[in-house]
Design a protein around this motif. Structure first.
Motif, short mmCIF file in Angstrom:
data_model
loop_
_atom_site.label_atom_id
_atom_site.label_comp_id
_atom_site.label_asym_id
_atom_site.label_seq_id
_atom_site.Cartn_x
_atom_site.Cartn_y
_atom_site.Cartn_z
N VAL A 131 13.90 -0.44 -27.25
CA VAL A 131 12.99 0.48 -26.34
C VAL A 131 12.78 1.84 -26.98
N THR A 132 11.69 2.29 -27.04
CA THR A 132 11.56 3.72 -27.82
C THR A 132 11.23 4.75 -26.94
N TYR A 133 11.19 6.07 -27.25
CA TYR A 133 10.85 7.10 -26.27
C TYR A 133 9.65 6.91 -25.73
N GLU A 134 8.46 6.37 -26.66
CA GLU A 134 7.09 6.16 -25.96
C GLU A 134 7.18 5.48 -24.97
N MET A 135 7.83 4.25 -25.21
CA MET A 135 7.84 3.22 -24.03
C MET A 135 8.34 3.89 -22.96
N TYR A 136 9.46 4.55 -23.07
CA TYR A 136 10.37 5.17 -21.95
C TYR A 136 9.24 6.20 -21.31
N ALA A 137 8.39 7.00 -22.03
CA ALA A 137 7.78 7.74 -21.41
C ALA A 137 6.56 7.43 -20.75
N GLU A 138 6.08 6.38 -20.87
CA GLU A 138 5.11 5.41 -20.23
C GLU A 138 5.49 4.48 -19.21
N MET A 139 6.71 4.60 -18.90
CA MET A 139 7.00 3.39 -17.86
C MET A 139 6.69 3.87 -16.39
N VAL A 140 6.84 3.17 -15.51
CA VAL A 140 6.35 3.46 -14.22
C VAL A 140 7.55 4.29 -13.51
N ASP A 141 6.92 5.46 -12.85
CA ASP A 141 8.11 6.46 -12.29
C ASP A 141 8.43 5.76 -11.04
N ASP A 142 9.71 5.26 -10.98
CA ASP A 142 10.34 4.40 -9.73
C ASP A 142 11.37 5.44 -9.19
N GLY A 143 11.44 6.73 -9.33
CA GLY A 143 12.29 7.64 -8.94
C GLY A 143 13.57 7.68 -9.28
N ASN A 144 14.02 6.91 -10.24
CA ASN A 144 15.44 6.82 -10.86
C ASN A 144 15.29 7.53 -12.15
N MET B 22 -3.87 0.79 -21.04
CA MET B 22 -2.26 0.10 -21.32
C MET B 22 -1.79 0.21 -19.82
N LYS B 23 -1.26 -0.92 -19.57
CA LYS B 23 -0.59 -1.07 -18.23
C LYS B 23 0.96 -0.43 -18.25
N LYS B 24 1.32 0.50 -17.37
CA LYS B 24 2.87 0.86 -17.41
C LYS B 24 3.66 -0.17 -16.93
N LYS B 25 4.85 -0.14 -17.79
CA LYS B 25 5.69 -1.15 -17.47
C LYS B 25 7.06 -0.56 -16.50
N THR B 26 7.57 -1.63 -15.79
CA THR B 26 8.76 -1.25 -14.96
C THR B 26 10.03 -1.41 -15.77
N TYR B 27 11.17 -0.79 -15.21
CA TYR B 27 12.41 -0.98 -15.75
C TYR B 27 12.72 -2.43 -15.91
N GLU B 28 12.39 -3.30 -15.00
CA GLU B 28 12.65 -4.67 -15.34
C GLU B 28 12.24 -5.42 -16.37
N GLU B 29 10.75 -4.83 -16.64
CA GLU B 29 10.08 -5.24 -17.88
C GLU B 29 10.69 -4.71 -19.19
N LEU B 30 10.81 -3.50 -18.95
CA LEU B 30 11.47 -2.87 -20.29
C LEU B 30 12.73 -3.31 -20.90
N ILE B 31 13.65 -3.63 -19.77
CA ILE B 31 15.18 -4.00 -20.21
C ILE B 31 15.22 -5.09 -21.12
N LYS B 32 14.06 -6.09 -21.02
CA LYS B 32 13.87 -7.30 -21.84
C LYS B 32 13.38 -7.06 -23.12
N GLU B 33 12.78 -5.73 -23.42
CA GLU B 33 12.35 -5.36 -24.81
C GLU B 33 13.44 -4.88 -25.50
N SER B 34 13.38 -4.81 -26.75
CA SER B 34 14.39 -4.36 -27.76
C SER B 34 13.74 -4.02 -29.24
#
Length: 198
Positions: free
Chosen positions: A15-28, A1-13
């Protein structure tokens, strides 16, 4: 499964811990507030970081036999859709089962947030509501603009402001009885006094 970016995740609702844990690490650093992914404020200042260190040092000196103390960044997973990264937390050793590989799975005994102009509303409103909702017994908000500590104690489902400490007043807690220090003790321990910074 492709990791999602912050920009992609903020459009989803939500957001769960599992989604957050799998997101792209952008240093923020991010938190999840009631299913909404939130970008945290700018990096902490040197005063903020020194203050966290001094507070953790002080609490470790008097409380380490009873409590485990962590400082940020660490995920406090209050629910699948409420994940916070407090500046400092304390967990009684009788409750070590909430400490898991991925983070803290449940409410710590004490949560501390060191407030800045960027985080003041989030700390005093949003986080106060969330920490009360999920049963954190005591919540401290430290304001570095005037070096005060607000002590909020859970009464039922809401926090009551128990005390505001400043200067040489000794900070006491019924929840964390081993804690005993003053704001001035912490300020005087800082390696560089805040007034000397530009």
């Amino acid at each position: 499964m492709k990791k999602k970016t912050y920009e992609e995740l903020i459009k989803e609702s939500p957001v769960t811990y599992e989604m957050y844990a799998e997101m792209v690490d952008d240093g923020n650093r991010y938190e999840i507030s009631d299913g909404v992914l939130e970008l945290m404020s700018p990096a902490p200042t040197p005063t903020h970081q020194s203050f966290v260190y001094e507070l953790q040092y002080k609490l470790n000196a008097s409380c380490r036999n009873e409590y485990i103390i962590y400082s940020a960044p660490i995920d406090v997973i209050l629910s699948d859709t409420e994940v916070r990264q407090p500046d400092l937390i304390m967990i009684h050793r009788s409750r070590m089962d909430i400490i898991e590989k991925r983070g803290i799975n449940g409410a710590p005994d004490l949560v501390v947030e060191i407030s800045s102009k960027h985080s003041r509303r989030r700390d005093k409103v949003q986080k106060r509501i969330a920490y009360a909702k999920y049963g954190v017994p005591e919540y401290w908000i430290i304001d570095l603009t005037n070096f005060t500590l607000e002590q909020h104690v859970l009464e039922g489902e809401r926090y009551e402001l128990a005390e505001v400490y400043a200067e040489d007043e000794t900070i006491r807690s019924q929840i964390v009885a081993c804690a005993s220090f003053s704001m001035n003790e912490l300020v005087w321990s800082l390696p560089v006094h805040p007034d000397l910074l530009d």
